[in-house]
Every structure is written in C-alpha cells, then in structure tokens.
Write a protein that holds these residues in place. Sequence first.
Motif, PDB file in Angstrom:
ATOM      1  N   GLU A   1       1.722 -86.391  23.251  1.00 15.67           N
ATOM      2  CA  GLU A   1       1.308 -87.124  22.050  1.00 15.67           C
ATOM      3  C   GLU A   1       1.864 -88.541  22.043  1.00 15.67           C
ATOM      4  OE1 GLU A   1       2.417 -84.793  18.679  1.00 15.67           O
ATOM      5  OE2 GLU A   1       1.163 -83.084  19.270  1.00 15.67           O
ATOM      6  N   GLY A   2       2.978 -88.740  22.763  1.00 12.56           N
ATOM      7  CA  GLY A   2       3.555 -90.076  22.855  1.00 12.56           C
ATOM      8  C   GLY A   2       2.943 -90.933  23.942  1.00 12.56           C
ATOM      9  N   GLY A   3       2.045 -90.344  24.754  1.00 15.08           N
ATOM     10  CA  GLY A   3       1.337 -91.134  25.755  1.00 15.08           C
ATOM     11  C   GLY A   3       1.533 -90.721  27.195  1.00 15.08           C
ATOM     12  N   LEU A   4       2.414 -89.750  27.456  1.00 12.79           N
ATOM     13  CA  LEU A   4       2.600 -89.282  28.826  1.00 12.79           C
ATOM     14  C   LEU A   4       1.422 -88.421  29.264  1.00 12.79           C
ATOM     15  CD1 LEU A   4       6.363 -88.180  28.712  1.00 12.79           C
ATOM     16  CD2 LEU A   4       5.444 -90.191  29.905  1.00 12.79           C
ATOM     17  N   GLU A   5       1.160 -88.434  30.571  1.00 11.60           N
ATOM     18  CA  GLU A   5       0.190 -87.508  31.121  1.00 11.60           C
ATOM     19  C   GLU A   5       0.755 -86.091  31.025  1.00 11.60           C
ATOM     20  OE1 GLU A   5      -2.877 -88.167  32.119  1.00 11.60           O
ATOM     21  OE2 GLU A   5      -2.604 -90.297  31.662  1.00 11.60           O
TER      22      GLU A   5
ATOM     23  N   PHE B   1      10.119 -70.963  26.874  1.00 11.36           N
ATOM     24  CA  PHE B   1       8.806 -71.543  27.209  1.00 11.36           C
ATOM     25  C   PHE B   1       8.174 -72.182  25.968  1.00 11.36           C
ATOM     26  CE2 PHE B   1       8.328 -68.029  30.621  1.00 11.36           C
ATOM     27  CZ  PHE B   1       9.096 -68.767  31.514  1.00 11.36           C
ATOM     28  N   TYR B   2       8.318 -71.505  24.842  1.00  7.52           N
ATOM     29  CA  TYR B   2       7.753 -72.009  23.586  1.00  7.52           C
ATOM     30  C   TYR B   2       8.378 -73.357  23.222  1.00  7.52           C
ATOM     31  CZ  TYR B   2       6.598 -72.088  18.572  1.00  7.52           C
ATOM     32  OH  TYR B   2       6.155 -72.447  17.321  1.00  7.52           O
ATOM     33  N   LEU B   3       9.698 -73.433  23.308  1.00  4.29           N
ATOM     34  CA  LEU B   3      10.388 -74.685  22.966  1.00  4.29           C
ATOM     35  C   LEU B   3      10.096 -75.771  23.992  1.00  4.29           C
ATOM     36  CD1 LEU B   3      13.819 -73.128  21.922  1.00  4.29           C
ATOM     37  CD2 LEU B   3      12.060 -74.044  20.393  1.00  4.29           C
ATOM     38  N   LEU B   4      10.050 -75.370  25.252  1.00  2.00           N
ATOM     39  CA  LEU B   4       9.740 -76.333  26.306  1.00  2.00           C
ATOM     40  C   LEU B   4       8.348 -76.911  26.107  1.00  2.00           C
ATOM     41  CD1 LEU B   4      10.529 -75.697  30.074  1.00  2.00           C
ATOM     42  CD2 LEU B   4       8.445 -76.869  29.359  1.00  2.00           C
ATOM     43  N   ASN B   5       7.403 -76.060  25.739  1.00  2.00           N
ATOM     44  CA  ASN B   5       6.035 -76.528  25.517  1.00  2.00           C
ATOM     45  C   ASN B   5       5.963 -77.502  24.347  1.00  2.00           C
ATOM     46  OD1 ASN B   5       3.148 -76.304  26.227  1.00  2.00           O
ATOM     47  ND2 ASN B   5       2.954 -75.454  24.165  1.00  2.00           N
ATOM     48  N   ALA B   6       6.784 -77.261  23.321  1.00  5.12           N
ATOM     49  CA  ALA B   6       6.818 -78.187  22.184  1.00  5.12           C
ATOM     50  C   ALA B   6       7.296 -79.561  22.626  1.00  5.12           C
ATOM     51  CB  ALA B   6       7.721 -77.633  21.086  1.00  5.12           C
ATOM     52  N   MET B   7       8.328 -79.605  23.486  1.00  6.18           N
ATOM     53  CA  MET B   7       8.806 -80.897  23.996  1.00  6.18           C
ATOM     54  C   MET B   7       7.745 -81.554  24.866  1.00  6.18           C
ATOM     55  SD  MET B   7      12.873 -80.453  24.858  1.00  6.18           S
ATOM     56  CE  MET B   7      12.895 -82.100  25.562  1.00  6.18           C
ATOM     57  N   LYS B   8       7.060 -80.743  25.675  1.00  4.82           N
ATOM     58  CA  LYS B   8       6.000 -81.295  26.513  1.00  4.82           C
ATOM     59  C   LYS B   8       4.896 -81.906  25.652  1.00  4.82           C
ATOM     60  CE  LYS B   8       2.318 -79.489  27.893  1.00  4.82           C
ATOM     61  NZ  LYS B   8       1.200 -78.665  28.408  1.00  4.82           N
ATOM     62  N   GLN B   9       4.495 -81.188  24.607  1.00  2.00           N
ATOM     63  CA  GLN B   9       3.435 -81.685  23.735  1.00  2.00           C
ATOM     64  C   GLN B   9       3.837 -82.982  23.048  1.00  2.00           C
ATOM     65  OE1 GLN B   9       0.832 -79.681  25.138  1.00  2.00           O
ATOM     66  NE2 GLN B   9       0.120 -80.465  23.167  1.00  2.00           N
ATOM     67  N   ALA B  10       5.115 -83.074  22.674  1.00  2.00           N
ATOM     68  CA  ALA B  10       5.591 -84.317  22.065  1.00  2.00           C
ATOM     69  C   ALA B  10       5.448 -85.482  23.042  1.00  2.00           C
ATOM     70  CB  ALA B  10       7.045 -84.169  21.633  1.00  2.00           C
ATOM     71  N   GLY B  11       5.725 -85.205  24.322  1.00  2.00           N
ATOM     72  CA  GLY B  11       5.567 -86.249  25.335  1.00  2.00           C
ATOM     73  C   GLY B  11       4.124 -86.663  25.509  1.00  2.00           C
TER      74      GLY B  11
END
Length: 247
Positions: A166-170, A154-164
């Motif tokens: 920050e890149g402009g995804l909802e 979950f921690y790693l998944l959340n990091a990928m989500k946050q990167a998205g």
Amino acid sequence: MGSALVKGLSKADDYTLTACDLDPDALDSVAEYCSTTTSDPDVAAESDIVIVALKPDIVQHVVGDLDLSADQTLVTLAAGVSTDTLEPHTDATVVRVMPNLAAETGNMAAAVTQHSVNDDVREILDAVGEFVEVDEQQMDIATAVNGSGPAFVFYLLNAMKQAGVEGGLEDDEAKTLAAQTFKGAAETVLQSDQSIDDLIDAVCSPKGTTIEGMDVLWDSDADEAVVDAVSAAERRSKELATESENE
C-alpha cells in the motif's frame, strides 16, 4: 507435518527414511526424499523409530494395528492425544512431540514430553530445528504457541507485507522485506541475552520512526488479540484430548 519432517530429515544424511501412506499422491510428494515408500504399515513398523503423523481421531486405531516391540520408539504428532492414551495400544516407548512446518527448512520449533523422550528422538529433533522438553501437562499450550504459531506469524507477516504494498512497494519486494525482517528479528531474540522489551527499546530511538509505530501498537489491543488466538488454539487442543480419551 509428516512430509515436512521427512523433507527436513532427508537433508541430515543420517537417516534411512521410509514413508507410509494410503494416499499415493502423498507418497509421490515425498518419494524423492525417502529410501522407501509404501502403503503397507507393517513395512514402516520395522523401523527403530516410528513417527505417526495422524489426525487425533484415528491415531489410537492405527497405533493399535502396528506390531511394535518394547525396543522401538513410537513418536506421535497428534494434537491433544496423550502418551497415557496411546501406551495401552503399543509395547513401544511413546514420545509425544508437537513440531511445526518449519522442520522442512531445518528451522522447526518443537515441544516434546520430557518424561519419555530419549536420545534418539532428541537427535531427530535437533536435526530439524530447536526443541524444548516440557511436562506433558504443558503440551496443550505448546501446541498453541509453536504448533499453531506459524499461522499466526504468517498472518502478521502478511499484514506488514500489505502495508508495504500500500506504500508503493512491489508485492515481491514487500514480501521479501517483511519475511526477512521476521526471520532476522526471531534470530536476534534467540541469540541475544537481552529481554524482548529491551530489544524493542534498542530499535526505538527518541522521536524516530519506530517509536511512532510502537505507540500505535502499545495503544491498540494487538497483543491481546494474539493472546486470545493462542488461548483459542490451546482450548481446542484440550478439547481434542478429551475427545481422544472418550474414543
């Protein structure tokens, strides 16, 4: 964990489920998935298979109060508590299992003690996911890998989500893409004959986007941090084992 198993097993349609808890709110949360809910342990103890999902520091006392026979099976989910610790407190066959929360969706990963597991327990575990039979001495590391592992994922998944994000995804777009990517990658590992390193290479085309990102990971201490997290969880499981033996 107990409620996750109840919810997962309710979808199998092969079991009559009785939930027992002293907390009425806990019982209410699983009532729709069970045939019976009760606060009386004697009622729950009538089952052929009794699963105790309890904190390690109280499991011995509760098991000692259950009047189980040699024809019954006691499945314990308590981290760090060995079968040897519980066997003097019951006549039932004791099977130690470390599942995880994905039992609720039928995607559980579990480890079970190979010396005591029987076909009835195998069928239960198979109904809610995948399992491996291990020597009980390996249950502490299994607890860290598959029991604690979902939180690390979950921690790693959340990091990928946050990167998205920050890149402009909802937020919901990034969450869906990250979660489905983890799910798809995991299923690929389970179904492929290739090693994980080979699968990484298969995604990394020369001079492409993936190799750029992998170079950052390879140059980082990300893998060491994950190993340290698993080791810390394993160490705590061993500490719980020592504490339970001294009860």
